[in-house]
Design an enzyme around this catalytic site. Structure first.
Site, PDB file in Angstrom:
ATOM      1  CG  ASP A  41      -0.311  -0.574   2.423  1.00 46.26           C
ATOM      2  OD1 ASP A  41       0.907  -0.354   2.603  1.00 46.26           O
ATOM      3  OD2 ASP A  41      -1.005  -1.257   3.207  1.00 46.26           O
ATOM      4  CG  ASP A  72       0.911   3.704   4.471  1.00 42.88           C
ATOM      5  OD1 ASP A  72      -0.225   3.520   3.991  1.00 42.88           O
ATOM      6  OD2 ASP A  72       1.497   2.855   5.173  1.00 42.88           O
ATOM      7  CG  ASP A 120       9.639   0.184  12.586  1.00 42.07           C
ATOM      8  OD1 ASP A 120       9.916   0.858  11.574  1.00 42.07           O
ATOM      9  OD2 ASP A 120       8.828  -0.777  12.566  1.00 42.07           O
TER      10      ASP A 120
HETATM   11  P1  ATP Z   1       4.400  -3.804   5.142  1.00 41.68           P
HETATM   12  O1  ATP Z   1       4.828  -3.698   3.722  1.00 41.68           O
HETATM   13  O2  ATP Z   1       4.577  -5.161   5.709  1.00 41.68           O
HETATM   14  O3  ATP Z   1       3.038  -3.207   5.426  1.00 41.68           O
HETATM   15  P2  ATP Z   1       5.365  -1.441   6.415  1.00 41.68           P
HETATM   16  O4  ATP Z   1       6.772  -0.925   6.573  1.00 41.68           O
HETATM   17  O5  ATP Z   1       4.453  -0.640   5.542  1.00 41.68           O
HETATM   18  O6  ATP Z   1       5.466  -2.933   5.950  1.00 41.68           O
HETATM   19  P3  ATP Z   1       3.438  -1.089   8.505  1.00 41.68           P
HETATM   20  O7  ATP Z   1       3.181  -1.939   9.703  1.00 41.68           O
HETATM   21  O8  ATP Z   1       2.384  -1.016   7.451  1.00 41.68           O
HETATM   22  O9  ATP Z   1       4.803  -1.582   7.886  1.00 41.68           O
HETATM   23  O10 ATP Z   1       3.773   0.348   9.047  1.00 41.68           O
HETATM   24  C1  ATP Z   1       3.990   1.473   8.188  1.00 41.68           C
HETATM   25  C2  ATP Z   1       5.155   2.320   8.695  1.00 41.68           C
HETATM   26  O11 ATP Z   1       4.846   2.854   9.979  1.00 41.68           O
HETATM   27  C3  ATP Z   1       6.457   1.551   8.876  1.00 41.68           C
HETATM   28  O12 ATP Z   1       7.194   1.507   7.676  1.00 41.68           O
HETATM   29  C4  ATP Z   1       7.147   2.360   9.960  1.00 41.68           C
HETATM   30  O13 ATP Z   1       7.774   3.504   9.404  1.00 41.68           O
HETATM   31  C5  ATP Z   1       5.988   2.831  10.818  1.00 41.68           C
HETATM   32  N1  ATP Z   1       5.718   1.920  11.950  1.00 41.68           N
HETATM   33  C6  ATP Z   1       4.802   0.914  11.993  1.00 41.68           C
HETATM   34  N2  ATP Z   1       4.804   0.286  13.175  1.00 41.68           N
HETATM   35  C7  ATP Z   1       5.747   0.910  13.923  1.00 41.68           C
HETATM   36  C8  ATP Z   1       6.220   0.743  15.254  1.00 41.68           C
HETATM   37  N3  ATP Z   1       5.746  -0.217  16.040  1.00 41.68           N
HETATM   38  N4  ATP Z   1       7.178   1.598  15.695  1.00 41.68           N
HETATM   39  C9  ATP Z   1       7.656   2.589  14.905  1.00 41.68           C
HETATM   40  N5  ATP Z   1       7.264   2.784  13.640  1.00 41.68           N
HETATM   41  C10 ATP Z   1       6.320   1.970  13.144  1.00 41.68           C
HETATM   42 MG    MG Z   2       2.313  -1.130   5.301  1.00 47.61          MG
END
Ligand code: ATP
Ligand code: MG
Length: 442
Positions: free
Chosen positions: A61, A63, A147
Site C-alpha cells: 500500500d 502511505d 522503527d
Molecule cells: P508492510 O509492507 O509489511 O506493510 P510497512 O513498513 O508498511 O510494511 P506497517 O506496519 O504497514 O509496515 O507500518 C507502516 C510504517 O509505519 C512503517 O514503515 C514504519 O515507518 C511505521 N511503523 C509501523 N509500526 C511501527 C512501530 N511499532 N514503531 C515505529 N514505527 C512503526
Molecule cells: Mg504497510
C-alpha cells in the site's frame, strides 16, 4: 573567432533522474499528495512503500505523511474519514474501496530520553513503554520516531528524490535491519518491534545489525507487556509474510519463539532435527502458496505451523501435543479469534480422517463438498511433500474430488446462513479423549 554562445550560457541546474520510476507510483496516492501540497502542506510518501519501491518490489500500500493535522486533512478532502484514537489518522477513499492512509508528522513522545541516550548518557531505569502517540512534529521528527532505518525514508514526488534523515538508503544498500537511534530504547518503548524486525529481515532477506539483534534478545520478554491484540497481529503477519519459515527459524534462534508460542518452541527442542526440518518445511510450502498469490487464510497458515506438533512422525522423538487445548490457550491468552482457531482445529483434525486413521461416519462425499475440504486437502498435500506421508491417500481423495459433483456455492451456503461453527470444546478430559473428534462433521 567569437566564442560560441553555448560556451558562455550559464550551466543548467543538473536535474538528477527520478529515484523511483514515476510509473511505479500509485495514481491515487499522487492525487492525494498533489492536493495536500496545493493547499500549502508538506506531503511525502513514507514507510514500506518507499522501501519496497527502492528495492524494486511492489508495495502493498502507499502511505502518506504530511504536515497537515488530521482535521486539516479532513477539510482538504471530501472523501475522507478520521480514524483511531491512540493514533489519529485520515483515510482518503477512492473508487473500488481503495484507501490511502494519511498520517500527520509526529514525534516520539519520549524524545528527550532518546536524545540523552544518543549523547552517551546512561539510560533511565523503568518504564519506557509508549502509551500515547499523538504528539505532532516535523518531518525529521516523524522519520526519527519510526522503527527501522529502512522504514524511515520519505519520497518527495515533486523533486523525485528521497529524503533520508536516518541513514535508510545506506542500510537498504547494505541489506540491514537497524533501529533508528538507540536499539535498547527503541525495543523497550515498543517490544512489538522485535517481531517486526524478524518479519522484515525474513521477508527482505536482510541481516539484523548486531546491536539491534542484541536488544531484541534482551527485550523480547517485554512482549508480555504489550497489548495482546498487537502481538497477535504481528505474529499473524509473520505467518502471512511469504517467508514464515525463515521468520520462525529466526524467532527460534533469538529466543523469541518460546515467548510467543511456547508449545512450538518446546516441541522443536524435544524433537530431532528431521522432524524440526519438517515443521519448517511445512511453513515453506505455505510460503510458496502465499508468494504465488493463492488465497491462504490464517487458519490454514496456523495449521501448517501446528500440524506436525499434533501429528509428529514416529521417528520424531517428541510426543504428540493435543491440538484443542493448545488452540484454546491461544484463544484465551493471545486473543486468537475463535473463528481462526476453529478453522485450524478442523484442518488439523481432518488430516487423521483423510489419512484413514479415523473411522468416518456419514458420507465422505459430503466432506468432499464441504467448504473446508480444499484447504484440508491442500494441507494433506503440503504434509505429503515434506514428510512423504499420505501420498496414496492424497491421490485417492483427489480422484474422489473429480467424481463428486461440487455443490453450487449458493447451495452450499444459502444467503444469510450461519457459517459452519463448531464451538471450541472445554479441554479434553482423559476419560473422554474422543469427545470432539472431527468425524461427526464428515
Ligand atoms: P508492510 O509492507 O509489511 O506493510 P510497512 O513498513 O508498511 O510494511 P506497517 O506496519 O504497514 O509496515 O507500518 C507502516 C510504517 O509505519 C512503517 O514503515 C514504519 O515507518 C511505521 N511503523 C509501523 N509500526 C511501527 C512501530 N511499532 N514503531 C515505529 N514505527 C512503526
Ligand atoms: Mg504497510
Amino acid at each position: 573567432m567569437p566564442d560560441s554562445p553555448l560556451a558562455t550560457a550559464p550551466a543548467e541546474p543538473q536535474q538528477s533522474p527520478p529515484e523511483i520510476p514515476p510509473e511505479k507510483l500509485d495514481p491515487e496516492a499522487l492525487k492525494v499528495l498533489r492536493h495536500l501540497r496545493r493547499n500549502g502542506h508538506q506531503a511525502y510518501l513514507v514507510g514500506g512503500c518507499v522501501r519496497d519501491l527502492l528495492l524494486g518490489r511492489s508495495p502493498k500500500d502507499f502511505d502518506i505523511a504530511t504536515s497537515a493535522s488530521p482535521e486539516e486533512v479532513q477539510d482538504t478532502f471530501t472523501n475522507c474519514r478520521l480514524i483511531g484514537r491512540r493514533f489519529r489518522l485520515a483515510h482518503v477513499y477512492f473508487k473500488g474501496r481503495k484507501i490511502i492512509e494519511v498520517s500527520t508528522f509526529r514525534k516520539n513522545p519520549i524524545d528527550e530520553i532518546v536524545a540523552t541516550a544518543d549523547a552517551g548518557e546512561p539510560l533511565p531505569e523503568g518504564d519506557l513503554l509508549i502509551a500515547e502517540d499523538n504528539v505532532f512534529g516535523t518531518d525529521e521528527e516523524d522519520a526519527r520516531r519510526r522503527d527501522f532505518t529502512v522504514n524511515g525514508l520519505f519520497y518527495d514526488v515533486s523533486l523525485e528524490q528521497t529524503i533520508d534523515y536516518v541513514g535508510g538508503r545506506a542500510d537498504l544498500e547494505a541489506r540491514t535491519i537497524r533501529t533508528i537511534g538507540n536499539p535498547e530504547i527503541r525495543m523497550r518503548e515498543d517490544p512489538v518491534r522485535v517481531l517486526r524486525a524478524i518479519r522484515f529481515a525474513a521477508r527482505l532477506g536482510f541481516e539484523i545489525e548486531p546491536a539491534t539483534a542484541e536488544a531484541m534478545r534482551i527485550h523480547a520478554k517485554d512482549l508480555s507487556r504489550c497489548a495482546p491484540a498487537r502481538v497477535l497481529e504481528e505474529t499473524l503477519r509473520l505467518l502471512r509474510c511469504g517467508h514464515s519459515s525463515r521468520a520462525f527459524q529466526l524467532a527460534r534462534e533469538m529466543g523469541v519463539l518460546a515467548l510467543l508460542l511456547r508449545p512450538v518452541a518446546e516441541f522443536l527442542d524435544a524433537c530431532g532435527p528431521e522432524e524440526a526440518a519438517r515443521v519448517f518445511g511445512l511453513l515453506a510450502t505455505a510460503d510458496r502458496r502465499v508468494r504465488e498469490g493463492t488465497p491462504t487464510d490464517d487458519s490454514l497458515l496456523l495449521a501448517t505451523l501446528l500440524l506436525r506438533l499434533a501429528q509428529p512422525g514416529k521417528d520424531s522423538g517428541a510426543p504428540a501435543i493435543p491440538i484443542e487445548p493448545l488452540l484454546q490457550d491461544l484463544v484465551r491468552s493471545s486473543r486468537l479469534p475463535k473463528r481462526i482457531a476453529e478453522g485450524t482445529r478442523l484442518l488439523v483434525l481432518a488430516q487423521r480422517a483423510l489419512l484413514g486413521e479415523r473411522r468416518k461416519r456419514g458420507s465422505p462425499n459430503r466432506f468432499v463438498r464441504s467448504r473446508h475440504f480444499p484447504d484440508a486437502l491442500a494441507l494433506l498435500a503440503m504434509n505429503a511433500e515434506v514428510s512423504g506421508e499420505g501420498n496414496e491417500q492424497l491421490d485417492r481423495w483427489r480422484q474422489r474430488r473429480t467424481t463428486v459433483e461440487p455443490l453450487h456455492p449458493a447451495a452450499a451456503e444459502p444467503p444469510g446462513a450461519e457459517p459452519l461453527r463448531v464451538p471450541l470444546p472445554e479441554p479434553l478430559s482423559a476419560d473422554r479423549p474422543e469427545a470432539f473428534a472431527f468425524s461427526h462433521l464428515l
